[in-house]
Design an enzyme around this catalytic site. Structure first.
Site, PDB file in Angstrom:
ATOM      1  N   ALA A  64       0.851  -1.190   0.000  1.00 17.71           N
ATOM      2  CA  ALA A  64       0.000   0.000   0.000  1.00 17.71           C
ATOM      3  C   ALA A  64       0.885   1.238   0.000  1.00 17.71           C
ATOM      4  CB  ALA A  64      -0.877  -0.014   1.247  1.00 17.71           C
ATOM      5  N   GLU A 106      -0.693  -9.317  -1.011  1.00 14.47           N
ATOM      6  CA  GLU A 106      -2.127  -9.570  -0.786  1.00 14.47           C
ATOM      7  C   GLU A 106      -2.879  -9.571  -2.116  1.00 14.47           C
ATOM      8  OE1 GLU A 106      -2.320  -6.374   2.236  1.00 14.47           O
ATOM      9  OE2 GLU A 106      -3.340  -7.827   3.487  1.00 14.47           O
ATOM     10  N   GLU A 126       3.977  -5.636   7.299  1.00  8.66           N
ATOM     11  CA  GLU A 126       3.162  -4.602   7.952  1.00  8.66           C
ATOM     12  C   GLU A 126       3.531  -4.370   9.417  1.00  8.66           C
ATOM     13  OE1 GLU A 126       2.077  -6.674   5.705  1.00  8.66           O
ATOM     14  OE2 GLU A 126       0.588  -5.751   4.403  1.00  8.66           O
TER      15      GLU A 126
END
Ligand code: 3H9
Length: 696
Positions: A64, A106, A126
């Site tokens: 992300a 992911e 993460e």
């Protein structure tokens, strides 16, 4: 419809969707939108039978876009994108290369298949940002790789290589090169199948798992992650795969992700991520500054520091010559290097052939003449100005024209050292931290005359040898030790005023530091600080200042240097190194306090923590005011990577900023009334508070 961040093309009956959001294909809004648009286009095109998802440039999607965190989320979310890919009625293969991380992996797990280049490193990092995977990673990875593997990958955040991913069932095939061509052949071979695997529908690897597995895992990692929340949340999310449906598990993941995302732990770790990268940017050094090539190195001194420094070069394939005065000390030094590498081999972390390769890159010599061919010369002799100056005047006569001349010093004046050469612009400070082959920080010290090329090249070299560099100015102790000096001074003041040595260390350890100040003293050797204090005394540094190291000096006079003599502030078991409180030390503090007329009192944990934290912080502010650090975040990086400060607290400057600069200043002012000379006034801090400003 190609947008800037996503490109697509059609080859025969296969549609290729390519991330083009350089440099790391972070999954920003533009990327997420582009992914959905191109997928929909391909799904409508009857000529297309299969789809490849890949990344252009150096990597598949690396996660992300972290810079979007904390801002309102623009739809589509990453989960929306992944569902679109998972629900595709045409088979999709993710063609992985580089570093498919976090949201990138992911997304890949939302595809029917994954193939990878053999050089790929993939993972869910993460927790390193204080969060957990938030786009299905905690629910899909266990279904693919099993509970144990998923727990280990998600709680450590450490990427695995392609071979490991293949063995764990995360990827179907690994190729040495030509990822797109191989992915084409792969997906074509699947087109005739009626059904294609969907990860969220797999259940075999998450069925019949006992709940103790999670408790045991949690116990195993507790010490390593003390004080942290996100690794425990990750375990809870993974556990949901064994007790809930996929949809319910995803909801659980969302709830835990939000909890972590809104935490101080996460904002601190994200601060650390960007600070580390900001530290590489030096405002007055343009990006296109010439970088001097470094293909060979020489290290003068093969003691603990020199040997460790030499290993850093060998570790990345740079041949290095280590130089000692006598054959005997050279042999001893090389033997220690060999032992260090052998330990790594015996832990299964290095192959025999790699061991041989690294040792073959390290050559020994007893004559300084051997430095003639080196692109960089690192002097790592004893910390004494006279010796270092003599050494540099000799190095100057021998080293090649453009060589970088680096001195490994933790406190000494770089300009004085540089003046003993005819080329001060080539001289720079490189403060490695002990053990130099392990500790990640490299404090790089620019002298008055150090050239921009030499600074830029040394920063680059630091990255090449896998260090985290921070540029400091040339003041006594630079950034790290100048602050540490005040922190230790404060710790000793607290002990004089009534706090127990073991209580001071406990408070600091519980806060999250690797060790308390007295344990660090014992580890580093009390004699090191003693030598520096003697020099400072000679220089008149303590004139009119409260001197708090009387007990430390007395211990040194008794030969109690710390761990190396089995006794310092603590008593150490000779075999196990386990430490034990030394009641004599507290008595020594009591006695010294009496002699100095200090009235002792009960000091609570809060005062211990704040006096130590603000002593570091106040000195950090002085360093910023005087221009010896470029930015507060550089100080945070210095402390996290060089001094065992908990990364998840964001560093001493960020911690104080989060606490509230106004409140910190108030507390400093109240401490100042009792101990004025230990709390110098800092105009810079006062201005920040007055103007209600922050550091970054
Ligand atoms: C996530 O995915 C959450 C999801 O589970 C859930 C979502 C709902 N975003 O490091 P470099 C920048 S969390 C934004 O020097 P390298 C970086 O700041 C994410 N920017 O390159 C730098 O900018 P600048 C999980 C990013 O080759 C430039 O790119 N993923 C991001 O040494 C070059 O970076 C991660 O945690 C990002 N994700 O290393 C991976 N990543 O040039 C984090 C990098 O202006 N990234 N930038 O200073 C890394 O670990 C390394 O960057 C990587 C490349 C290994 C990829």
């Amino acid at each position: 419809m190609n947008n800037q961040a996503i490109k697509y093309e059609i080859k025969e009956n296969i549609g290729i969707i390519k991330g083009a959001n350089h440099p790391v294909n972070a999954l920003s809004y533009e990327v997420r939108k582009g992914l959905i648009d191109s997928l929909q286009l391909f799904l409508k095109d009857d000529n297309i039978e299969g789809i490849i998802l890949c990344g252009e440039g150096r990597t598949f999607f690396a996660g992300a876009d972290i810079s979007e965190f904390g801002k309102p989320m623009q739809s589509p979310s990453l989960n929306d994108v992944i569902f679109e890919f998972e629900n595709s009625n045409k088979p999709i293969v993710a063609a992985l290369h580089g570093t498919p991380l976090g949201g990138g992996l992911e997304l890949a797990m939302g595809c029917n298949y994954r193939v990878a280049l053999s050089s790929t490193n993939l993972g869910l990092p993460e927790v390193k940002l204080g969060i957990i995977p938030g786009a299905g990673g905690t629910q899909r990875l266990p279904r693919l790789a099993g509970i144990e593997k998923a727990l280990s990958m998600i709680t450590s955040g450490t990427p695995i290589n392609a071979k490991d991913a293949l063995n764990s069932g995360i990827v179907e095939e690994v190729f040495p090169d030509n990822i797109i061509e191989n992915a084409m052949n792969f997906i074509k071979s699947k087109l005739s199948l009626d059904n294609h695997p969907i990860v969220s529908k797999l259940s075999e690897k998450v069925s019949n798992i006992q709940s103790e597995v999670f408790d045991n895992f949690s116990n195993k990692i507790q010490k390593k992650y003390r004080g942290r929340k996100s690794p425990l949340c990750a375990i809870e999310a993974v556990k949901a795969t064994t007790t809930l449906t996929f949809t319910e598990g995803l909801e659980k993941e969302r709830e835990l992700f939000k909890l972590c995302h809104d935490s101080k732990e996460s904002s601190s770790l994200i601060h650390m991520f960007f600070s580390e990268r900001k530290a590489l940017k030096i405002p007055d050094i343009p990006k296109d500054t010439k970088i001097l090539p470094i293909n060979s190195a020489a290290v003068i001194g093969c003691g603990t520091m020199g040997g460790g420094i030499a290993m850093n070069f060998a570790n990345v394939g740079i041949p290095v010559i280590v130089i000692e005065d006598t054959q005997e000390s050279l042999n001893n030094g090389i033997k220690i290097i060999e032992k260090n590498y052998s330990n790594t081999v015996s832990k299964g972390k290095m192959s025999d052939s790699e061991f041989k390769n690294r040792m073959s890159l390290i050559k020994g010599a007893t004559s300084l003449e051997s430095i003639v061919g080196a692109d960089v010369v690192v002097e790592a002799v004893f910390e004494e100005m006279k010796l270092k100056k003599e050494m540099f005047s000799r190095i100057d006569k021998l080293a090649k024209e453009n060589a970088i001349l680096a001195t490994n010093t933790s406190t000494l004046d770089i300009d004085q050292i540089a003046e003993s050469t005819s080329r001060p612009e080539h001289v720079i400070g490189t403060h490695f931290f002990s053990p130099a082959n392990v500790m990640q920080l490299l404090e790089i010290v620019r002298g008055k005359k150090t050239s921009k090329e030499v600074i830029a090249s040394t920063m680059k070299l630091a990255k090449n040898i896998k260090k985290t560099p921070v540029l400091a100015g040339n003041c006594d102790g630079f950034i790290g030790n100048r602050m540490f000096h005040e922190y230790v001074r404060q710790a000793h003041a607290l002990a004089e005023e009534g706090a127990k040595v073991s209580d001071i260390d406990r408070v600091i350890y519980d806060f999250g530091w690797a060790m308390g100040p007295f344990a660090v003293n014992d580890l580093a050797g009390n004699d090191v600080g003693w030598r520096i204090r003697k020099r400072h005394k000679q220089e008149g540094k303590y004139d009119n200042l409260r001197y708090t190291s009387t007990v430390a000096d007395q211990l040194c006079e008794l030969g109690r240097y710390g761990q190396k003599t089995n006794r310092g502030f603590y008593i150490y078991d000779q075999q196990t190194r386990k430490k034990q409180i030394d009641p004599e030390v507290d008595i020594m503090f009591e006695k010294v306090a009496k002699e100095k007329g200090i009235s002792r009192r009960q000091i609570d944990d809060n005062e211990i923590l704040h006096r130590l934290s603000w002593a570091l912080f106040n000195t950090g502010c002085m360093i910023l005011e005087e221009g010896y650090a470029l930015r507060a975040s550089d100080i945070d990086v210095t402390y996290a990577y060089g001094y065992g400060y908990p990364h998840w607290r964001g560093g001493p400057m960020k911690y104080a900023e989060d606490y509230g600069l106004e409140k910190v200043l108030e507390e400093i002012e109240s401490f100042r009334t009792k101990n004025p000379d230990m709390w110098p006034k800092c105009n810079y801090l006062e201005e920040l508070v007055k103007e209600n400003k922050k550091f970054n």
